[in-house]
Design a protein around this motif. Structure first.
Motif, PDB file in Angstrom:
ATOM      1  N   THR A  37      49.418  -8.779  23.769  1.00 16.98           N
ATOM      2  CA  THR A  37      48.475  -9.809  23.362  1.00 16.98           C
ATOM      3  C   THR A  37      47.933 -10.524  24.588  1.00 16.98           C
ATOM      4  O   THR A  37      48.671 -10.766  25.547  1.00 16.98           O
ATOM      5  CB  THR A  37      49.171 -10.824  22.438  1.00 16.98           C
ATOM      6  OG1 THR A  37      49.661 -10.131  21.293  1.00 16.98           O
ATOM      7  CG2 THR A  37      48.231 -11.929  21.996  1.00 16.98           C
ATOM      8  N   ALA A  38      46.653 -10.854  24.574  1.00 12.94           N
ATOM      9  CA  ALA A  38      46.016 -11.619  25.647  1.00 12.94           C
ATOM     10  C   ALA A  38      45.294 -12.813  25.030  1.00 12.94           C
ATOM     11  O   ALA A  38      44.869 -12.771  23.872  1.00 12.94           O
ATOM     12  CB  ALA A  38      45.032 -10.745  26.418  1.00 12.94           C
ATOM     13  N   TYR A  39      45.182 -13.870  25.831  1.00 18.05           N
ATOM     14  CA  TYR A  39      44.555 -15.106  25.383  1.00 18.05           C
ATOM     15  C   TYR A  39      43.409 -15.469  26.323  1.00 18.05           C
ATOM     16  O   TYR A  39      43.528 -15.322  27.535  1.00 18.05           O
ATOM     17  CB  TYR A  39      45.570 -16.248  25.367  1.00 18.05           C
ATOM     18  CG  TYR A  39      46.796 -15.911  24.558  1.00 18.05           C
ATOM     19  CD1 TYR A  39      46.805 -16.070  23.180  1.00 18.05           C
ATOM     20  CD2 TYR A  39      47.937 -15.397  25.165  1.00 18.05           C
ATOM     21  CE1 TYR A  39      47.921 -15.743  22.425  1.00 18.05           C
ATOM     22  CE2 TYR A  39      49.059 -15.064  24.416  1.00 18.05           C
ATOM     23  CZ  TYR A  39      49.044 -15.234  23.054  1.00 18.05           C
ATOM     24  OH  TYR A  39      50.144 -14.900  22.313  1.00 18.05           O
ATOM     25  N   CYS A  40      42.325 -15.963  25.761  1.00 18.26           N
ATOM     26  CA  CYS A  40      41.211 -16.463  26.560  1.00 18.26           C
ATOM     27  C   CYS A  40      41.621 -17.859  27.013  1.00 18.26           C
ATOM     28  O   CYS A  40      41.681 -18.795  26.207  1.00 18.26           O
ATOM     29  CB  CYS A  40      39.929 -16.483  25.730  1.00 18.26           C
ATOM     30  SG  CYS A  40      38.480 -16.982  26.673  1.00 18.26           S
ATOM     31  N   THR A  41      41.937 -17.976  28.283  1.00 18.14           N
ATOM     32  CA  THR A  41      42.519 -19.209  28.799  1.00 18.14           C
ATOM     33  C   THR A  41      41.674 -19.768  29.951  1.00 18.14           C
ATOM     34  O   THR A  41      41.024 -19.004  30.675  1.00 18.14           O
ATOM     35  CB  THR A  41      43.976 -18.945  29.260  1.00 18.14           C
ATOM     36  OG1 THR A  41      44.606 -20.157  29.596  1.00 18.14           O
ATOM     37  CG2 THR A  41      44.034 -18.002  30.435  1.00 18.14           C
ATOM     38  N   PRO A  42      41.671 -21.081  30.121  1.00 16.82           N
ATOM     39  CA  PRO A  42      40.869 -21.670  31.201  1.00 16.82           C
ATOM     40  C   PRO A  42      41.450 -21.371  32.581  1.00 16.82           C
ATOM     41  O   PRO A  42      42.654 -21.197  32.738  1.00 16.82           O
ATOM     42  CB  PRO A  42      40.917 -23.170  30.902  1.00 16.82           C
ATOM     43  CG  PRO A  42      42.079 -23.381  30.009  1.00 16.82           C
ATOM     44  CD  PRO A  42      42.346 -22.086  29.303  1.00 16.82           C
ATOM     45  N   VAL A  43      40.574 -21.320  33.560  1.00 21.27           N
ATOM     46  CA  VAL A  43      40.982 -21.228  34.961  1.00 21.27           C
ATOM     47  C   VAL A  43      40.954 -22.660  35.492  1.00 21.27           C
ATOM     48  O   VAL A  43      39.936 -23.348  35.369  1.00 21.27           O
ATOM     49  CB  VAL A  43      40.032 -20.329  35.767  1.00 21.27           C
ATOM     50  CG1 VAL A  43      40.423 -20.323  37.239  1.00 21.27           C
ATOM     51  CG2 VAL A  43      40.021 -18.914  35.200  1.00 21.27           C
ATOM     52  N   ALA A  44      42.067 -23.093  36.063  1.00 23.03           N
ATOM     53  CA  ALA A  44      42.192 -24.478  36.540  1.00 23.03           C
ATOM     54  C   ALA A  44      41.061 -24.843  37.499  1.00 23.03           C
ATOM     55  O   ALA A  44      40.641 -24.030  38.330  1.00 23.03           O
ATOM     56  CB  ALA A  44      43.538 -24.661  37.232  1.00 23.03           C
ATOM     57  N   ASN A  45      40.565 -26.041  37.348  1.00 20.43           N
ATOM     58  CA  ASN A  45      39.538 -26.623  38.215  1.00 20.43           C
ATOM     59  C   ASN A  45      38.214 -25.861  38.212  1.00 20.43           C
ATOM     60  O   ASN A  45      37.459 -25.925  39.183  1.00 20.43           O
ATOM     61  CB  ASN A  45      40.061 -26.755  39.658  1.00 20.43           C
ATOM     62  CG  ASN A  45      41.320 -27.589  39.722  1.00 20.43           C
ATOM     63  OD1 ASN A  45      41.415 -28.649  39.112  1.00 20.43           O
ATOM     64  ND2 ASN A  45      42.313 -27.079  40.429  1.00 20.43           N
ATOM     65  N   THR A  46      37.920 -25.124  37.126  1.00 21.14           N
ATOM     66  CA  THR A  46      36.645 -24.414  36.999  1.00 21.14           C
ATOM     67  C   THR A  46      36.172 -24.522  35.554  1.00 21.14           C
ATOM     68  O   THR A  46      36.884 -25.044  34.687  1.00 21.14           O
ATOM     69  CB  THR A  46      36.779 -22.906  37.340  1.00 21.14           C
ATOM     70  OG1 THR A  46      37.497 -22.258  36.291  1.00 21.14           O
ATOM     71  CG2 THR A  46      37.476 -22.681  38.668  1.00 21.14           C
ATOM     72  N   ASP A  47      35.001 -23.975  35.295  1.00 24.73           N
ATOM     73  CA  ASP A  47      34.501 -23.880  33.924  1.00 24.73           C
ATOM     74  C   ASP A  47      34.739 -22.486  33.351  1.00 24.73           C
ATOM     75  O   ASP A  47      34.258 -22.179  32.262  1.00 24.73           O
ATOM     76  CB  ASP A  47      32.994 -24.182  33.891  1.00 24.73           C
ATOM     77  CG  ASP A  47      32.690 -25.638  34.230  1.00 24.73           C
ATOM     78  OD1 ASP A  47      33.549 -26.503  33.977  1.00 24.73           O
ATOM     79  OD2 ASP A  47      31.590 -25.902  34.765  1.00 24.73           O
ATOM     80  N   ALA A  48      35.445 -21.638  34.090  1.00 24.25           N
ATOM     81  CA  ALA A  48      35.649 -20.242  33.695  1.00 24.25           C
ATOM     82  C   ALA A  48      36.851 -20.084  32.758  1.00 24.25           C
ATOM     83  O   ALA A  48      37.782 -20.899  32.760  1.00 24.25           O
ATOM     84  CB  ALA A  48      35.842 -19.373  34.935  1.00 24.25           C
ATOM     85  N   PHE A  49      36.802 -19.011  31.982  1.00 26.77           N
ATOM     86  CA  PHE A  49      37.905 -18.598  31.120  1.00 26.77           C
ATOM     87  C   PHE A  49      38.153 -17.115  31.378  1.00 26.77           C
ATOM     88  O   PHE A  49      37.204 -16.351  31.560  1.00 26.77           O
ATOM     89  CB  PHE A  49      37.550 -18.787  29.641  1.00 26.77           C
ATOM     90  CG  PHE A  49      37.290 -20.218  29.267  1.00 26.77           C
ATOM     91  CD1 PHE A  49      38.333 -21.046  28.890  1.00 26.77           C
ATOM     92  CD2 PHE A  49      36.003 -20.724  29.296  1.00 26.77           C
ATOM     93  CE1 PHE A  49      38.094 -22.367  28.544  1.00 26.77           C
ATOM     94  CE2 PHE A  49      35.750 -22.042  28.951  1.00 26.77           C
ATOM     95  CZ  PHE A  49      36.797 -22.863  28.571  1.00 26.77           C
ATOM     96  N   VAL A  50      39.429 -16.713  31.389  1.00 24.21           N
ATOM     97  CA  VAL A  50      39.784 -15.309  31.599  1.00 24.21           C
ATOM     98  C   VAL A  50      40.831 -14.880  30.573  1.00 24.21           C
ATOM     99  O   VAL A  50      41.565 -15.708  30.029  1.00 24.21           O
ATOM    100  CB  VAL A  50      40.326 -15.041  33.026  1.00 24.21           C
ATOM    101  CG1 VAL A  50      39.274 -15.282  34.076  1.00 24.21           C
ATOM    102  CG2 VAL A  50      41.576 -15.854  33.301  1.00 24.21           C
TER     103      VAL A  50
END
Length: 155
Positions: free
Chosen positions: A68-81
Motif C-alpha cells: 500500500t502507498a499513500y499520497c503524502t506531503p513533502v515537508a516544507n513544500t507544496d508537493a505530494f508523493v
C-alpha cells in the motif's frame, strides 16, 4: 399402498433426493465460505509508483509489488508523493542528487552517498545502517506494512 417390490426403488429415490439436497446446499455454502474476506484497511486503490508525485493528499494506492502507498506531503513544500508512510516525507525523493541500485547509492561522480544523507527504505532505496540496526529493514522484508514496522520501533 405400494407393493414390497416398489419399496427398494422408492427408498433409493428418497435417498437420492436427500443426497441431491445436501449437494445443493454444499454447492451454495462452500463458495460463500471460501470467498476472500474484506481487508481490514482501506480498499486497494489505483496502481501507483513509489515517489511519483500525486495530487490528492491522503489518497491510497497500490504499488506493483502489492504494498500500500499513500499520497503524502513533502515537508516544507507544496508537493505530494506516493510513500509507504502517511507521515510527511522529510525531503522530496525526486530531487535527490544521487541514484541507487541494489548495491548502494552513488553521486554522479561515482562516490558513495553517506547513509546519513540517504532516505533508505522509505524512498525505495537500499536500507541505511539505521534501517538495519533499528530492525526496520528486517521487519519490512518480512512483508509487514512500513507503518507497522515503524510503529514497532516507536512503540
Amino acid at each position: 399402498m405400494h407393493s414390497t417390490a416398489q419399496r427398494p426403488h422408492m427408498v433409493s429415490r428418497i435417498a437420492g433426493a436427500i443426497i441431491w439436497a445436501f449437494a445443493l446446499v454444499a454447492a451454495v455454502a462452500v463458495p460463500a465460505a471460501a470467498a476472500p474476506e474484506a481487508p481490514d484497511g482501506p480498499a486497494p486503490g489505483p496502481l501507483v509508483v513509489l515517489n511519483d508525485y500525486c495530487q490528492e493528499s491522503g489518497a491510497v494506492g497500490q504499488l506493483e509489488d502489492g504494498r500500500t502507498a499513500y499520497c503524502t506531503p513533502v515537508a516544507n513544500t507544496d508537493a505530494f508523493v506516493w510513500s509507504y508512510s502517511r507521515n510527511p516525507m522529510p525531503r522530496d525523493p525526486n530531487t535527490r542528487e544521487y541514484s541507487c541500485t541494489e548495491n548502494g547509492c552513488n553521486f554522479p561522480d561515482g562516490s558513495e552517498v553517506p547513509a546519513y544523507q540517504r532516505c533508505g527504505i522509505l524512498c525505495g532505496e537500499p536500507p541505511t545502517s539505521g534501517d538495519v540496526q533499528s530492525g526496520l529493514d528486517e521487519c519490512f522484508r518480512s512483508g509487514a506494512p512500513f507503518e507497522e514496522c515503524e510503529g514497532r520501533l516507536n512503540g
